[in-house]
Write a protein that holds these residues in place. Structure first.
Motif, PDB file in Angstrom:
ATOM      1  N   ILE A 155     -16.621 -15.927 -19.762  1.00  0.00           N
ATOM      2  CA  ILE A 155     -17.441 -17.009 -19.195  1.00  0.00           C
ATOM      3  C   ILE A 155     -17.711 -16.747 -17.718  1.00  0.00           C
ATOM      4  O   ILE A 155     -18.828 -16.975 -17.226  1.00  0.00           O
ATOM      5  CB  ILE A 155     -16.750 -18.369 -19.390  1.00  0.00           C
ATOM      6  CG1 ILE A 155     -16.586 -18.676 -20.883  1.00  0.00           C
ATOM      7  CG2 ILE A 155     -17.556 -19.487 -18.726  1.00  0.00           C
ATOM      8  CD1 ILE A 155     -15.652 -19.842 -21.174  1.00  0.00           C
ATOM      9  N   ALA A 156     -16.702 -16.273 -16.988  1.00  0.00           N
ATOM     10  CA  ALA A 156     -16.880 -15.996 -15.564  1.00  0.00           C
ATOM     11  C   ALA A 156     -17.935 -14.920 -15.349  1.00  0.00           C
ATOM     12  O   ALA A 156     -18.752 -15.004 -14.421  1.00  0.00           O
ATOM     13  CB  ALA A 156     -15.552 -15.575 -14.940  1.00  0.00           C
ATOM     14  N   LEU A 157     -17.939 -13.897 -16.195  1.00  0.00           N
ATOM     15  CA  LEU A 157     -18.938 -12.835 -16.066  1.00  0.00           C
ATOM     16  C   LEU A 157     -20.328 -13.327 -16.466  1.00  0.00           C
ATOM     17  O   LEU A 157     -21.334 -12.897 -15.897  1.00  0.00           O
ATOM     18  CB  LEU A 157     -18.541 -11.634 -16.932  1.00  0.00           C
ATOM     19  CG  LEU A 157     -17.321 -10.829 -16.475  1.00  0.00           C
ATOM     20  CD1 LEU A 157     -16.977  -9.756 -17.495  1.00  0.00           C
ATOM     21  CD2 LEU A 157     -17.573 -10.194 -15.110  1.00  0.00           C
ATOM     22  N   SER A 169     -33.814 -13.162 -15.045  1.00  0.00           N
ATOM     23  CA  SER A 169     -32.763 -12.243 -14.642  1.00  0.00           C
ATOM     24  C   SER A 169     -31.612 -12.995 -14.008  1.00  0.00           C
ATOM     25  O   SER A 169     -31.749 -14.120 -13.549  1.00  0.00           O
ATOM     26  CB  SER A 169     -33.309 -11.220 -13.641  1.00  0.00           C
ATOM     27  OG  SER A 169     -33.637 -11.841 -12.411  1.00  0.00           O
ATOM     28  N   SER A 170     -30.462 -12.355 -13.996  1.00  0.00           N
ATOM     29  CA  SER A 170     -29.293 -12.904 -13.330  1.00  0.00           C
ATOM     30  C   SER A 170     -28.428 -11.751 -12.858  1.00  0.00           C
ATOM     31  O   SER A 170     -28.478 -10.655 -13.418  1.00  0.00           O
ATOM     32  CB  SER A 170     -28.490 -13.813 -14.265  1.00  0.00           C
ATOM     33  OG  SER A 170     -28.044 -13.087 -15.394  1.00  0.00           O
ATOM     34  N   GLN A 171     -27.643 -11.998 -11.819  1.00  0.00           N
ATOM     35  CA  GLN A 171     -26.794 -10.952 -11.269  1.00  0.00           C
ATOM     36  C   GLN A 171     -25.437 -10.976 -11.957  1.00  0.00           C
ATOM     37  O   GLN A 171     -24.836 -12.040 -12.138  1.00  0.00           O
ATOM     38  CB  GLN A 171     -26.624 -11.128  -9.762  1.00  0.00           C
ATOM     39  CG  GLN A 171     -25.951  -9.937  -9.094  1.00  0.00           C
ATOM     40  CD  GLN A 171     -26.133  -9.959  -7.588  1.00  0.00           C
ATOM     41  OE1 GLN A 171     -26.611 -10.934  -7.034  1.00  0.00           O
ATOM     42  NE2 GLN A 171     -25.774  -8.872  -6.936  1.00  0.00           N
ATOM     43  N   VAL A 172     -24.947  -9.811 -12.340  1.00  0.00           N
ATOM     44  CA  VAL A 172     -23.638  -9.700 -12.969  1.00  0.00           C
ATOM     45  C   VAL A 172     -22.580  -9.757 -11.869  1.00  0.00           C
ATOM     46  O   VAL A 172     -22.620  -8.951 -10.937  1.00  0.00           O
ATOM     47  CB  VAL A 172     -23.510  -8.383 -13.764  1.00  0.00           C
ATOM     48  CG1 VAL A 172     -22.134  -8.290 -14.408  1.00  0.00           C
ATOM     49  CG2 VAL A 172     -24.599  -8.286 -14.825  1.00  0.00           C
ATOM     50  N   PRO A 173     -21.634 -10.689 -11.941  1.00  0.00           N
ATOM     51  CA  PRO A 173     -20.613 -10.775 -10.886  1.00  0.00           C
ATOM     52  C   PRO A 173     -19.772  -9.503 -10.810  1.00  0.00           C
ATOM     53  O   PRO A 173     -19.503  -8.855 -11.831  1.00  0.00           O
ATOM     54  CB  PRO A 173     -19.760 -11.973 -11.310  1.00  0.00           C
ATOM     55  CG  PRO A 173     -20.596 -12.730 -12.274  1.00  0.00           C
ATOM     56  CD  PRO A 173     -21.455 -11.721 -12.960  1.00  0.00           C
ATOM     57  N   SER A 174     -19.349  -9.148  -9.615  1.00  0.00           N
ATOM     58  CA  SER A 174     -18.403  -8.051  -9.459  1.00  0.00           C
ATOM     59  C   SER A 174     -17.049  -8.492  -9.993  1.00  0.00           C
ATOM     60  O   SER A 174     -16.793  -9.699 -10.181  1.00  0.00           O
ATOM     61  CB  SER A 174     -18.268  -7.662  -7.988  1.00  0.00           C
ATOM     62  OG  SER A 174     -17.686  -8.730  -7.243  1.00  0.00           O
ATOM     63  N   ALA A 216     -16.574   2.530 -19.852  1.00  0.00           N
ATOM     64  CA  ALA A 216     -17.842   2.754 -19.157  1.00  0.00           C
ATOM     65  C   ALA A 216     -17.851   2.035 -17.808  1.00  0.00           C
ATOM     66  O   ALA A 216     -17.233   0.984 -17.636  1.00  0.00           O
ATOM     67  CB  ALA A 216     -18.998   2.255 -20.023  1.00  0.00           C
ATOM     68  N   THR A 217     -18.573   2.611 -16.857  1.00  0.00           N
ATOM     69  CA  THR A 217     -18.645   2.011 -15.522  1.00  0.00           C
ATOM     70  C   THR A 217     -19.429   0.695 -15.532  1.00  0.00           C
ATOM     71  O   THR A 217     -19.190  -0.169 -14.695  1.00  0.00           O
ATOM     72  CB  THR A 217     -19.294   2.991 -14.531  1.00  0.00           C
ATOM     73  OG1 THR A 217     -20.582   3.372 -15.040  1.00  0.00           O
ATOM     74  CG2 THR A 217     -18.441   4.233 -14.353  1.00  0.00           C
ATOM     75  N   ASN A 218     -20.365   0.535 -16.470  1.00  0.00           N
ATOM     76  CA  ASN A 218     -21.171  -0.693 -16.539  1.00  0.00           C
ATOM     77  C   ASN A 218     -20.660  -1.627 -17.629  1.00  0.00           C
ATOM     78  O   ASN A 218     -21.414  -2.407 -18.202  1.00  0.00           O
ATOM     79  CB  ASN A 218     -22.635  -0.340 -16.800  1.00  0.00           C
ATOM     80  CG  ASN A 218     -22.830   0.324 -18.153  1.00  0.00           C
ATOM     81  OD1 ASN A 218     -21.875   0.840 -18.741  1.00  0.00           O
ATOM     82  ND2 ASN A 218     -24.050   0.331 -18.644  1.00  0.00           N
ATOM     83  N   ARG A 219     -19.372  -1.588 -17.893  1.00  0.00           N
ATOM     84  CA  ARG A 219     -18.813  -2.379 -19.002  1.00  0.00           C
ATOM     85  C   ARG A 219     -18.974  -3.874 -18.782  1.00  0.00           C
ATOM     86  O   ARG A 219     -19.133  -4.622 -19.747  1.00  0.00           O
ATOM     87  CB  ARG A 219     -17.343  -2.020 -19.220  1.00  0.00           C
ATOM     88  CG  ARG A 219     -16.484  -2.178 -17.981  1.00  0.00           C
ATOM     89  CD  ARG A 219     -15.104  -1.604 -18.193  1.00  0.00           C
ATOM     90  NE  ARG A 219     -14.335  -1.636 -16.954  1.00  0.00           N
ATOM     91  CZ  ARG A 219     -13.025  -1.784 -16.900  1.00  0.00           C
ATOM     92  NH1 ARG A 219     -12.350  -1.920 -18.019  1.00  0.00           N
ATOM     93  NH2 ARG A 219     -12.385  -1.792 -15.765  1.00  0.00           N
ATOM     94  N   ARG A 220     -18.919  -4.347 -17.528  1.00  0.00           N
ATOM     95  CA  ARG A 220     -19.092  -5.778 -17.286  1.00  0.00           C
ATOM     96  C   ARG A 220     -20.466  -6.240 -17.760  1.00  0.00           C
ATOM     97  O   ARG A 220     -20.609  -7.278 -18.407  1.00  0.00           O
ATOM     98  CB  ARG A 220     -18.897  -6.091 -15.799  1.00  0.00           C
ATOM     99  CG  ARG A 220     -17.444  -6.046 -15.339  1.00  0.00           C
ATOM    100  CD  ARG A 220     -17.303  -6.316 -13.850  1.00  0.00           C
ATOM    101  NE  ARG A 220     -17.861  -5.247 -13.049  1.00  0.00           N
ATOM    102  CZ  ARG A 220     -18.998  -5.313 -12.363  1.00  0.00           C
ATOM    103  NH1 ARG A 220     -19.699  -6.436 -12.356  1.00  0.00           N
ATOM    104  NH2 ARG A 220     -19.428  -4.286 -11.664  1.00  0.00           N
ATOM    105  N   ALA A 221     -21.498  -5.452 -17.435  1.00  0.00           N
ATOM    106  CA  ALA A 221     -22.849  -5.802 -17.859  1.00  0.00           C
ATOM    107  C   ALA A 221     -22.967  -5.773 -19.378  1.00  0.00           C
ATOM    108  O   ALA A 221     -23.608  -6.646 -19.983  1.00  0.00           O
ATOM    109  CB  ALA A 221     -23.857  -4.851 -17.234  1.00  0.00           C
TER     110      ALA A 221
END
Length: 249
Positions: A155-157, A169-174, A216-221
């Motif tokens: 949920i936080a991501l 569009s939306s920004q993926v949190p760090s 993967a480096t983009n796993r959060r996305a």
């Protein structure tokens, strides 16, 4: 912009239509319709976004969606999340569902739009048809059991996307920003992120591991794309961010 493609902000779509940020775009059967940074449908000026990432075109009585980019994979899902597919660079898929949600990430931003096809031939629920041989294929993924803290992480991501109503569009949190939002130490967040990625990877969710089995480096996305498209989290889950789970930390 191609003169063969019409777009309007009002009225119902005819046959194939693409909805992005409240506008309707109607590709023509006589010419390919491109989507990207410098295309018939301009998504954003984001330099990490390909000039032409996707192309919609008609062929052999079917509409097709092709990924013409070099490095961005595109996530596809039916509106109920029952069918999902990953469209890798250089692949394409027939548009056989009445409605398909498309999501992809470029740099720090995740984008979403909807394709509606009134001439769709596949209207039932279920795993869907087998995709063309040159696609990455689709899958139906069952519900994955999550602990409260694992769901809070998702949920936080997904929070920017959920609060934005999945428009545009939306920004993926760090990781640091998401950890701060949850009140967790960064080491705790990263450990739980690894566990969630491992859990979904074992269930067949694509894009969470790079070569050699590494995460993967983009796993959060990718987690955001999967969680939103499969409806693992919705706006109704946002209050869970304020619950504490001390025993699981």
């Amino acid at each position: 912009m191609s003169t063969d493609a019409e777009h309007t902000a009002e009225g119902a779509p005819t046959e194939l239509a693409i909805e992005f940020c409240g506008e309707w775009f109607h590709p023509s059967r006589t010419a390919p319709f491109s989507i990207g940074r410098d295309a018939d449908l301009v998504i954003d000026t984001n330099p990490y976004l390909h000039r032409r990432l996707l192309v919609v075109e008609a062929e052999r009585d079917l509409w097709w969606l092709a990924n013409t980019g070099r490095s961005i994979s595109v996530a596809l899902a039916t509106a109920d999340g029952a069918y999902q597919a990953m469209l890798g660079p250089g692949t394409r898929v027939p548009l056989v569902f009445p409605e398909l949600i498309v999501m992809f990430t470029a740099g720090a931003y995740t984008y979403e739009f909807t394709i509606r096809n009134s001439a769709a031939r596949f209207t039932g629920r279920g795993p869907g048809p087998v995709a063309d041989d040159d696609t990455d294929g689709g899958t139906t993924i069952g519900a994955v059991p999550l602990t409260l803290s694992q769901k809070q992480l998702l949920i936080a991501l997904c929070e920017p996307t959920l609060r934005g109503g999945m428009m545009g569009s939306s920004q993926v949190p760090s990781s640091a920003a998401a950890a701060q939002r949850l009140g967790w130490p960064l080491t705790t967040f990263n450990r739980k992120l690894d566990n969630v990625c491992d859990k979904f990877d074992r269930e067949g969710v694509q894009g969470l591991r790079a070569g050699g089995g590494k995460l993967a480096t983009n796993r959060r996305a990718r987690l955001v794309e999967h969680a939103i498209l499969s409806r693992l989290v919705t706006a109704a889950d946002l209050p869970l961010l304020d619950e504490t789970t001390p025993a699981e930390r």
